[in-house]
Design a protein around this motif. Structure first.
Motif, PDB file in Angstrom:
ATOM      1  N   ILE A  26      -5.437  17.268 -23.458  1.00  0.00           N
ATOM      2  CA  ILE A  26      -4.120  16.675 -23.273  1.00  0.00           C
ATOM      3  C   ILE A  26      -3.942  15.628 -24.369  1.00  0.00           C
ATOM      4  O   ILE A  26      -4.545  14.547 -24.329  1.00  0.00           O
ATOM      5  N   ALA A  27      -3.130  15.966 -25.358  1.00  0.00           N
ATOM      6  CA  ALA A  27      -2.970  15.087 -26.525  1.00  0.00           C
ATOM      7  C   ALA A  27      -2.190  13.831 -26.181  1.00  0.00           C
ATOM      8  O   ALA A  27      -2.417  12.768 -26.785  1.00  0.00           O
ATOM      9  N   ALA A  28      -1.269  13.909 -25.220  1.00  0.00           N
ATOM     10  CA  ALA A  28      -0.480  12.744 -24.813  1.00  0.00           C
ATOM     11  C   ALA A  28       0.198  13.044 -23.481  1.00  0.00           C
ATOM     12  O   ALA A  28       0.443  14.205 -23.137  1.00  0.00           O
ATOM     13  N   VAL A  29       0.494  11.987 -22.780  1.00  0.00           N
ATOM     14  CA  VAL A  29       1.297  12.058 -21.562  1.00  0.00           C
ATOM     15  C   VAL A  29       2.602  11.309 -21.816  1.00  0.00           C
ATOM     16  O   VAL A  29       2.594  10.162 -22.280  1.00  0.00           O
ATOM     17  N   VAL A  30       3.713  11.971 -21.538  1.00  0.00           N
ATOM     18  CA  VAL A  30       5.038  11.366 -21.668  1.00  0.00           C
ATOM     19  C   VAL A  30       5.521  10.989 -20.269  1.00  0.00           C
ATOM     20  O   VAL A  30       5.498  11.825 -19.353  1.00  0.00           O
ATOM     21  N   THR A  31       5.932   9.759 -20.098  1.00  0.00           N
ATOM     22  CA  THR A  31       6.419   9.296 -18.797  1.00  0.00           C
ATOM     23  C   THR A  31       7.547   8.298 -19.019  1.00  0.00           C
ATOM     24  O   THR A  31       7.736   7.782 -20.132  1.00  0.00           O
ATOM     25  N   ARG A  32       8.297   8.041 -17.981  1.00  0.00           N
ATOM     26  CA  ARG A  32       9.415   7.110 -18.117  1.00  0.00           C
ATOM     27  C   ARG A  32       8.907   5.672 -18.190  1.00  0.00           C
ATOM     28  O   ARG A  32       7.786   5.358 -17.777  1.00  0.00           O
ATOM     29  N   SER A  33       9.741   4.805 -18.722  1.00  0.00           N
ATOM     30  CA  SER A  33       9.368   3.408 -18.942  1.00  0.00           C
ATOM     31  C   SER A  33       9.066   2.706 -17.622  1.00  0.00           C
ATOM     32  O   SER A  33       9.512   3.132 -16.545  1.00  0.00           O
ATOM     33  N   ASP A  34       8.312   1.602 -17.714  1.00  0.00           N
ATOM     34  CA  ASP A  34       8.033   0.788 -16.540  1.00  0.00           C
ATOM     35  C   ASP A  34       9.345   0.399 -15.865  1.00  0.00           C
ATOM     36  O   ASP A  34      10.334   0.068 -16.532  1.00  0.00           O
ATOM     37  N   ALA A  35       9.343   0.433 -14.532  1.00  0.00           N
ATOM     38  CA  ALA A  35      10.577   0.186 -13.774  1.00  0.00           C
ATOM     39  C   ALA A  35      10.411  -1.049 -12.888  1.00  0.00           C
ATOM     40  O   ALA A  35       9.318  -1.306 -12.370  1.00  0.00           O
ATOM     41  N   PRO A  36      11.485  -1.831 -12.696  1.00  0.00           N
ATOM     42  CA  PRO A  36      11.405  -2.998 -11.802  1.00  0.00           C
ATOM     43  C   PRO A  36      11.344  -2.555 -10.341  1.00  0.00           C
ATOM     44  O   PRO A  36      12.203  -1.810  -9.868  1.00  0.00           O
ATOM     45  N   LEU A  37      10.319  -3.011  -9.630  1.00  0.00           N
ATOM     46  CA  LEU A  37      10.123  -2.628  -8.242  1.00  0.00           C
ATOM     47  C   LEU A  37       9.981  -3.862  -7.360  1.00  0.00           C
ATOM     48  O   LEU A  37       9.553  -4.927  -7.817  1.00  0.00           O
ATOM     49  N   GLY A  38      10.329  -3.684  -6.076  1.00  0.00           N
ATOM     50  CA  GLY A  38      10.159  -4.758  -5.101  1.00  0.00           C
ATOM     51  C   GLY A  38      11.240  -5.816  -5.204  1.00  0.00           C
ATOM     52  O   GLY A  38      12.108  -5.786  -6.077  1.00  0.00           O
ATOM     53  N   ARG A  39      11.173  -6.765  -4.294  1.00  0.00           N
ATOM     54  CA  ARG A  39      12.181  -7.827  -4.263  1.00  0.00           C
ATOM     55  C   ARG A  39      12.155  -8.689  -5.517  1.00  0.00           C
ATOM     56  O   ARG A  39      13.182  -9.199  -5.953  1.00  0.00           O
ATOM     57  N   LYS A  40      10.964  -8.841  -6.100  1.00  0.00           N
ATOM     58  CA  LYS A  40      10.849  -9.666  -7.299  1.00  0.00           C
ATOM     59  C   LYS A  40      11.117  -8.876  -8.575  1.00  0.00           C
ATOM     60  O   LYS A  40      11.066  -9.441  -9.666  1.00  0.00           O
ATOM     61  N   ARG A  41      11.386  -7.550  -8.429  1.00  0.00           N
ATOM     62  CA  ARG A  41      11.747  -6.699  -9.559  1.00  0.00           C
ATOM     63  C   ARG A  41      10.688  -6.772 -10.664  1.00  0.00           C
ATOM     64  O   ARG A  41      10.984  -6.942 -11.838  1.00  0.00           O
ATOM     65  N   VAL A  42       9.446  -6.621 -10.274  1.00  0.00           N
ATOM     66  CA  VAL A  42       8.335  -6.671 -11.222  1.00  0.00           C
ATOM     67  C   VAL A  42       8.247  -5.338 -11.956  1.00  0.00           C
ATOM     68  O   VAL A  42       8.244  -4.267 -11.336  1.00  0.00           O
ATOM     69  N   LEU A  43       8.182  -5.391 -13.301  1.00  0.00           N
ATOM     70  CA  LEU A  43       8.063  -4.161 -14.084  1.00  0.00           C
ATOM     71  C   LEU A  43       6.733  -3.487 -13.768  1.00  0.00           C
ATOM     72  O   LEU A  43       5.664  -4.088 -13.919  1.00  0.00           O
ATOM     73  N   THR A  44       6.820  -2.218 -13.332  1.00  0.00           N
ATOM     74  CA  THR A  44       5.651  -1.510 -12.825  1.00  0.00           C
ATOM     75  C   THR A  44       5.530  -0.158 -13.503  1.00  0.00           C
ATOM     76  O   THR A  44       6.498   0.599 -13.572  1.00  0.00           O
ATOM     77  N   PRO A  45       4.330   0.189 -14.014  1.00  0.00           N
ATOM     78  CA  PRO A  45       4.145   1.509 -14.623  1.00  0.00           C
ATOM     79  C   PRO A  45       4.339   2.615 -13.595  1.00  0.00           C
ATOM     80  O   PRO A  45       4.096   2.438 -12.402  1.00  0.00           O
ATOM     81  N   SER A  46       4.775   3.784 -14.052  1.00  0.00           N
ATOM     82  CA  SER A  46       4.937   4.932 -13.165  1.00  0.00           C
ATOM     83  C   SER A  46       3.571   5.393 -12.661  1.00  0.00           C
ATOM     84  O   SER A  46       2.526   5.106 -13.272  1.00  0.00           O
ATOM     85  N   PRO A  47       3.543   6.119 -11.535  1.00  0.00           N
ATOM     86  CA  PRO A  47       2.272   6.676 -11.066  1.00  0.00           C
ATOM     87  C   PRO A  47       1.569   7.537 -12.112  1.00  0.00           C
ATOM     88  O   PRO A  47       0.343   7.506 -12.234  1.00  0.00           O
ATOM     89  N   VAL A  48       2.335   8.304 -12.890  1.00  0.00           N
ATOM     90  CA  VAL A  48       1.729   9.127 -13.939  1.00  0.00           C
ATOM     91  C   VAL A  48       1.147   8.243 -15.043  1.00  0.00           C
ATOM     92  O   VAL A  48       0.070   8.534 -15.575  1.00  0.00           O
ATOM     93  N   ALA A  49       1.831   7.153 -15.392  1.00  0.00           N
ATOM     94  CA  ALA A  49       1.297   6.242 -16.406  1.00  0.00           C
ATOM     95  C   ALA A  49      -0.034   5.660 -15.963  1.00  0.00           C
ATOM     96  O   ALA A  49      -0.992   5.579 -16.754  1.00  0.00           O
ATOM     97  N   ARG A  50      -0.110   5.263 -14.701  1.00  0.00           N
ATOM     98  CA  ARG A  50      -1.362   4.685 -14.201  1.00  0.00           C
ATOM     99  C   ARG A  50      -2.481   5.721 -14.235  1.00  0.00           C
ATOM    100  O   ARG A  50      -3.627   5.408 -14.592  1.00  0.00           O
ATOM    101  N   ALA A  51      -2.165   6.967 -13.851  1.00  0.00           N
ATOM    102  CA  ALA A  51      -3.183   8.023 -13.870  1.00  0.00           C
ATOM    103  C   ALA A  51      -3.637   8.323 -15.296  1.00  0.00           C
ATOM    104  O   ALA A  51      -4.830   8.527 -15.550  1.00  0.00           O
ATOM    105  N   ALA A  52      -2.689   8.349 -16.243  1.00  0.00           N
ATOM    106  CA  ALA A  52      -3.048   8.632 -17.631  1.00  0.00           C
ATOM    107  C   ALA A  52      -3.948   7.545 -18.195  1.00  0.00           C
ATOM    108  O   ALA A  52      -4.909   7.831 -18.930  1.00  0.00           O
ATOM    109  N   GLU A  53      -3.649   6.296 -17.864  1.00  0.00           N
ATOM    110  CA  GLU A  53      -4.501   5.205 -18.335  1.00  0.00           C
ATOM    111  C   GLU A  53      -5.904   5.316 -17.753  1.00  0.00           C
ATOM    112  O   GLU A  53      -6.902   5.094 -18.448  1.00  0.00           O
ATOM    113  N   GLU A  54      -5.974   5.684 -16.476  1.00  0.00           N
ATOM    114  CA  GLU A  54      -7.276   5.872 -15.832  1.00  0.00           C
ATOM    115  C   GLU A  54      -8.058   7.005 -16.502  1.00  0.00           C
ATOM    116  O   GLU A  54      -9.283   6.934 -16.646  1.00  0.00           O
ATOM    117  N   LEU A  55      -7.345   8.053 -16.927  1.00  0.00           N
ATOM    118  CA  LEU A  55      -7.980   9.205 -17.572  1.00  0.00           C
ATOM    119  C   LEU A  55      -8.161   9.012 -19.086  1.00  0.00           C
ATOM    120  O   LEU A  55      -8.670   9.911 -19.754  1.00  0.00           O
TER     121      LEU A  55
END
Length: 305
Positions: A26-55
């Motif tokens: 897998i040469a690269a993973v393409v995913t959408r940009s970090d999105a603001p989540l929760g009441r504090k609107r914290v920028l959060t990586p997508s689930p796929v981004a987190r998995a790609a970083e782990e891998l």
């Protein structure tokens, strides 16, 4: 083969992991940009981004597959593009950039439910069977030839979240087998058969409950829009979310009329009543319907009036 994988939500993660555990690169993973989540609107990586970083797979974060992203992918010289719920369209010239083009894991039995919300629309329509399909991506919406599919009987009471999780798990090995088949030259795709149906993205209006409809269709609607955008009605002008409901063996009630016994909270429909199990009043958290009913000022509330 040398792959590029595109995906964003949690339902794409099983497919990414299945491919990463195989023999392909897998040469690269393409995913959408970090999105603001929760009441504090914290920028959060997508689930796929987190998995790609782990891998330890290189990431390309982009909300649109534009000329810049196309150039970055082309520089990787991929042989195949794989997309699972990325959340954006693959257009030319990116569509033809990999030697074998792009394949898509789609959560329906194509050509039924082409579009952004196949699981939700299947539940809302009361389908008994759905599944996962792997097809060749083409310019037309979800219209490419199908390499493989897996049928799945929809369990009673399943919500769209439940069904998406199940299809993500059965779709991952299906996708991996197709990638292997493309690599060794054994994969064969066939044109879709039958009349297409469309599954457009849900809006808030899709969750609005018309309690004059029959109980069965209302249950299908609630299942399809749970958890997003959520089933809802009103009481005294304030929104009430219906998070979980079930059939009730009880005499008819006028549509929208709510009654309670020691055990059940019932609401009338166009046919038989529904048993309200979990609701969420405006500005409050989810709660058992019995607790909600005991806190009402009216002894004969009518929903949707």
């Amino acid at each position: 083969m040398r792959l590029v994988f595109a995906g964003t939500p949690a339902v794409a993660v099983p497919s990414l992991r299945a491919l990463a555990s195989g023999t392909h690169e897998i040469a690269a993973v393409v995913t959408r940009s970090d999105a603001p989540l929760g009441r504090k609107r914290v920028l959060t990586p997508s689930p796929v981004a987190r998995a790609a970083e782990e891998l330890d797979i290189p990431l390309i974060k982009a909300d649109r597959l534009d000329a810049e992203v196309t150039s970055r992918i082309a520089a990787l010289e991929p042989e195949l593009g794989v997309i699972v719920a990325y959340g954006g369209l693959v257009r030319e010239p990116l569509l033809s950039t990999p030697a074998h083009g792009w394949i898509n894991l789609h959560f329906s039995l194509l050509p039924r439910w082409r579009g952004a919300a196949p699981v939700q629309r299947a539940l809302m329509a009361g389908d008994a069977v759905t599944g996962a399909s792997v097809f060749q991506l083409v310019a037309a919406l979800d219209a490419g030839d199908v390499f493989a599919e897996e049928r799945y009987d929809i369990p009673a009471g399943a919500t769209s979240a439940d069904l998406l999780d199940a299809l993500a798990e059965i779709g991952a090995p299906l996708l991996a087998r197709v990638v292997d088949g493309i690599a060794d030259g054994t994969a064969v795709a066939a044109p879709q058969q039958g009349e297409p149906t469309l599954a457009p993205k849900l809006t808030l209006d899709d969750g609005a409950l018309d309690l004059t409809r029959d109980a069965e269709s209302l249950l299908h609607q609630i299942a399809g829009v749970t958890p997003e955008p959520g089933a809802h009605t009103t009481l005294d002008g304030a929104r009430l979310k219906v998070l979980r409901a079930a059939p009730a063996d009880a005499p008819p009630l006028p549509p929208g009329r709510v009654t309670a016994s020691a055990k059940d909270v019932l609401v009338g429909t166009g046919t038989t009543p529904l048993r309200l199990e979990t609701v969420q009043p405006a500005g409050k958290g989810a709660m058992p319907a019995g607790d909600w009913f005991r806190g009402l000022r009216s002894s004969e509330p009518v929903l949707g009036a």
